[in-house]
Design a protein around this motif. Structure first.
Motif, PDB file in Angstrom:
ATOM      1  N   ASN A 127     -12.106  -0.972   4.809  1.00  0.00           N
ATOM      2  CA  ASN A 127     -11.390  -0.941   6.093  1.00  0.00           C
ATOM      3  C   ASN A 127     -12.261  -1.528   7.193  1.00  0.00           C
ATOM      4  OD1 ASN A 127     -10.202   0.968   4.291  1.00  0.00           O
ATOM      5  ND2 ASN A 127      -9.147   1.957   5.990  1.00  0.00           N
ATOM      6  N   GLU A 167     -11.279  10.540   4.404  1.00  0.00           N
ATOM      7  CA  GLU A 167     -11.391  10.120   5.804  1.00  0.00           C
ATOM      8  C   GLU A 167     -11.130  11.282   6.766  1.00  0.00           C
ATOM      9  OE1 GLU A 167      -8.976   6.730   6.850  1.00  0.00           O
ATOM     10  OE2 GLU A 167      -9.709   5.597   5.152  1.00  0.00           O
ATOM     11  N   HIS A 202      -6.290  10.238  10.114  1.00  0.00           N
ATOM     12  CA  HIS A 202      -7.026  11.263   9.356  1.00  0.00           C
ATOM     13  C   HIS A 202      -7.817  12.221  10.228  1.00  0.00           C
ATOM     14  CE1 HIS A 202      -5.874   8.458   6.189  1.00  0.00           C
ATOM     15  NE2 HIS A 202      -5.887   9.532   5.414  1.00  0.00           N
ATOM     16  N   SER A 209      -9.084   9.542  -2.984  1.00  0.00           N
ATOM     17  CA  SER A 209      -8.357   8.384  -2.438  1.00  0.00           C
ATOM     18  C   SER A 209      -6.866   8.601  -2.643  1.00  0.00           C
ATOM     19  CB  SER A 209      -8.783   7.129  -3.190  1.00  0.00           C
ATOM     20  OG  SER A 209      -8.358   7.240  -4.536  1.00  0.00           O
ATOM     21  N   THR A 210      -6.053   7.745  -2.057  1.00  0.00           N
ATOM     22  CA  THR A 210      -4.595   7.905  -2.193  1.00  0.00           C
ATOM     23  C   THR A 210      -4.187   7.947  -3.671  1.00  0.00           C
ATOM     24  OG1 THR A 210      -4.430   5.519  -1.813  1.00  0.00           O
ATOM     25  CG2 THR A 210      -3.904   6.956   0.037  1.00  0.00           C
ATOM     26  N   PHE A 212      -6.724  -5.895   7.271  1.00  0.00           N
ATOM     27  CA  PHE A 212      -7.957  -5.984   6.471  1.00  0.00           C
ATOM     28  C   PHE A 212      -7.629  -6.103   4.983  1.00  0.00           C
ATOM     29  CE2 PHE A 212      -7.544  -1.293   6.313  1.00  0.00           C
ATOM     30  CZ  PHE A 212      -7.811  -1.035   4.968  1.00  0.00           C
ATOM     31  N   MET A 213      -6.498  -5.544   4.567  1.00  0.00           N
ATOM     32  CA  MET A 213      -6.099  -5.620   3.154  1.00  0.00           C
ATOM     33  C   MET A 213      -5.656  -7.051   2.812  1.00  0.00           C
ATOM     34  SD  MET A 213      -3.974  -2.069   2.774  1.00  0.00           S
ATOM     35  CE  MET A 213      -4.836  -0.500   2.889  1.00  0.00           C
ATOM     36  N   ASP A 269      -3.595   1.718  -4.131  1.00  0.00           N
ATOM     37  CA  ASP A 269      -4.583   2.001  -3.084  1.00  0.00           C
ATOM     38  C   ASP A 269      -5.379   0.723  -2.820  1.00  0.00           C
ATOM     39  OD1 ASP A 269      -6.411   1.780  -5.169  1.00  0.00           O
ATOM     40  OD2 ASP A 269      -7.230   3.789  -4.953  1.00  0.00           O
ATOM     41  N   SER A 270      -6.328   0.806  -1.906  1.00  0.00           N
ATOM     42  CA  SER A 270      -7.047  -0.406  -1.500  1.00  0.00           C
ATOM     43  C   SER A 270      -7.755  -1.085  -2.663  1.00  0.00           C
ATOM     44  CB  SER A 270      -8.097  -0.071  -0.443  1.00  0.00           C
ATOM     45  OG  SER A 270      -7.552   0.662   0.581  1.00  0.00           O
ATOM     46  N   HIS A 283       0.848  -1.193   0.000  1.00  0.00           N
ATOM     47  CA  HIS A 283       0.000   0.000   0.000  1.00  0.00           C
ATOM     48  C   HIS A 283       0.886   1.248   0.000  1.00  0.00           C
ATOM     49  CE1 HIS A 283      -2.814   3.088   1.606  1.00  0.00           C
ATOM     50  NE2 HIS A 283      -3.673   2.432   0.827  1.00  0.00           N
ATOM     51  N   TYR A 285       0.955   3.628   1.906  1.00  0.00           N
ATOM     52  CA  TYR A 285       1.367   4.108   3.223  1.00  0.00           C
ATOM     53  C   TYR A 285       2.585   3.353   3.766  1.00  0.00           C
ATOM     54  CZ  TYR A 285      -3.280   6.410   3.524  1.00  0.00           C
ATOM     55  OH  TYR A 285      -4.404   7.170   3.315  1.00  0.00           O
ATOM     56  N   TYR A 318     -17.133   0.048   4.111  1.00  0.00           N
ATOM     57  CA  TYR A 318     -15.824   0.438   3.606  1.00  0.00           C
ATOM     58  C   TYR A 318     -14.908  -0.785   3.708  1.00  0.00           C
ATOM     59  CZ  TYR A 318     -11.910   3.886   3.334  1.00  0.00           C
ATOM     60  OH  TYR A 318     -10.824   4.629   2.983  1.00  0.00           O
ATOM     61  N   HIS A 367      -7.637  13.438   1.895  1.00  0.00           N
ATOM     62  CA  HIS A 367      -8.304  12.127   1.813  1.00  0.00           C
ATOM     63  C   HIS A 367      -9.698  12.266   2.439  1.00  0.00           C
ATOM     64  CE1 HIS A 367      -9.026   7.805   2.392  1.00  0.00           C
ATOM     65  NE2 HIS A 367      -8.058   7.604   1.509  1.00  0.00           N
ATOM     66  N   SER A 394     -12.238   4.065  -0.853  1.00  0.00           N
ATOM     67  CA  SER A 394     -12.328   5.526  -1.006  1.00  0.00           C
ATOM     68  C   SER A 394     -12.314   5.923  -2.485  1.00  0.00           C
ATOM     69  CB  SER A 394     -11.198   6.214  -0.243  1.00  0.00           C
ATOM     70  OG  SER A 394      -9.963   5.709  -0.647  1.00  0.00           O
TER      71      SER A 394
HETATM   72  P1  13P Z   1      -7.023   4.222   0.037  1.00  0.00           P
HETATM   73  O1  13P Z   1      -8.075   3.262  -0.368  1.00  0.00           O
HETATM   74  O2  13P Z   1      -7.288   5.607  -0.443  1.00  0.00           O
HETATM   75  O3  13P Z   1      -5.677   3.707  -0.350  1.00  0.00           O
HETATM   76  O4  13P Z   1      -7.055   4.367   1.621  1.00  0.00           O
HETATM   77  C1  13P Z   1      -6.796   3.310   2.472  1.00  0.00           C
HETATM   78  C2  13P Z   1      -6.694   3.736   3.851  1.00  0.00           C
HETATM   79  O5  13P Z   1      -6.456   2.952   4.742  1.00  0.00           O
HETATM   80  C3  13P Z   1      -6.887   5.144   4.167  1.00  0.00           C
HETATM   81  O6  13P Z   1      -6.545   5.368   5.468  1.00  0.00           O
END
Ligand code: 13P
Ligand code: SF4
Length: 315
Positions: A115, A201, A176, A215-216, A64-65, A41-42, A25, A27, A113, A199, A130
């Motif tokens: 997440n 969030e 966030h 989203s990211t 969760f991913m 991104d997710s 990811h 992050y 979501y 973002h 997102s």
């Molecule tokens: P994204 O889906 O934008 O990558 O965001 C994931 C996430 O955990 C945001 O905190």
């Protein structure tokens, strides 16, 4: 094996030998993003997990991913280098409490979501990320009553954008929610040409001063195509690695948190993953994600529903 380059070499050798891929990811730390086979991104990570030829997926991200990857590719071995890599947002929605929430709001379609834990997904009608939350909600009939969980900020953003009848679970992300509107405005005064990119969030006051919300991956795309040279980035600071790679001459300022001593613009869960843990995880093929077959089956349905809609919309 002593040096860093030895570890990186070993990871490459293990990946080939075991037919493994690393999905990371945005992050994650820059060094991890750089050794990954795919960074995203997710939504993009879920899409990649669902379609690849590897036998092993090592997930450089949070639980969760990795669980979503296992649900989408149950025949593969899915590894997560540190099982403590959770998510404060996913943790804010426990199955027993969510069941009561659904019962208290009968007749509503449950949009969750990504997440969330696999158990929450199994209780949902459709999943979103997102990247596609607005489109997923808009894909439902206009008079459909909705429960949105677990992020109250993303839920509020989607409600304002779609005008739909939505009841929102009261969950938040520890990164966030921490951005300071006051400090962002102060930074903007120092860099008047900076674009504020946010973002969804983030809390509403921060979203209200945004030049762009997404989203990211959308934030990254925005910095690539936009003509500005300075950005105040209100999301986890890991994304700045890809922004710098794409446009090294631009300036990216992490949005300051409310508590300037806490380093809160970094997700402590994401940052539990390290190159060393990735090496040992690949070598020992553990920790591995195991999910109950019934949970995989139940959680797979709403995820696949999202995947189909996203594909149809070209997302
Ligand atoms: P994204 O889906 O934008 O990558 O965001 C994931 C996430 O955990 C945001 O905190
Ligand atoms: Fe969860 Fe927030 Fe970390 Fe994203 S940044 S993984 S929502 S705790």
């Amino acid at each position: 094996m002593n040096s860093r380059s030895d570890i990186l070499n070993e990871i490459e050798i293990l990946k080939k030998k075991k037919n493994a891929i690393i999905l990371a990811h945005f992050y994650q730390t820059g060094d991890i993003q750089d050794i990954a086979d795919f960074v995203g991104d997710s939504l993009a990570l879920s899409q990649k997990a669902a379609s690849n030829d590897a036998d092993i997926i090592l997930f450089a991200g949070v639980k969760f991913m990795a669980e979503t990857a296992k649900i989408l590719a149950p025949e593969k071995k899915v590894l997560l280098p540190d099982m403590n890599a959770g998510c404060s947002l996913a943790d804010s929605c426990k199955p027993e409490d969510f069941e009561k929430f659904i019962d208290a709001n009968p007749g509503r379609t449950v949009v969750s979501y990504v997440n969330t834990s696999a158990e929450i997904k199994a209780m949902s009608d459709i999943i979103c990320t997102s990247s596609n939350a607005i489109q997923i909600v808009e894909s439902l009939p206009p008079d459909e009553k909705i429960i949105f969980a677990p992020d109250r900020n993303l839920g509020n953003y989607v409600l304002n954008k779609t005008g739909r009848d939505i009841v929102i679970w009261n969950g938040t992300c520890h990164v966030h929610e921490e951005f300071s509107l006051e400090a962002i405005i102060k930074l903007k005064a120092e860099y008047p040409d900076a674009k504020i990119i946010v973002h969804p969030e983030c809390e509403m006051p921060v979203r209200m001063v945004a030049d762009f919300i997404g989203s990211t991956s959308s934030l990254l795309s925005y910095t690539k195509s936009d003509a500005s040279n300075v950005y105040i980035v209100a999301t986890e600071a890991g994304i700045i690695h890809q922004m710098k790679k794409a446009n090294p001459d631009k300036i990216y300022l992490p949005a300051p948190p409310k508590d300037s001593t806490c380093g809160c613009s970094e997700c402590s869960f994401m940052k539990l993953i390290t190159i060393e843990k990735i090496y040992f995880c690949l070598k020992n093929e553990k920790p591995e994600i195991y999910l109950d077959k019934e949970v995989i089956l139940k959680a797979g349905k709403p995820i696949m529903r999202m995947m189909k809609i996203s594909k149809k919309l070209g997302l």
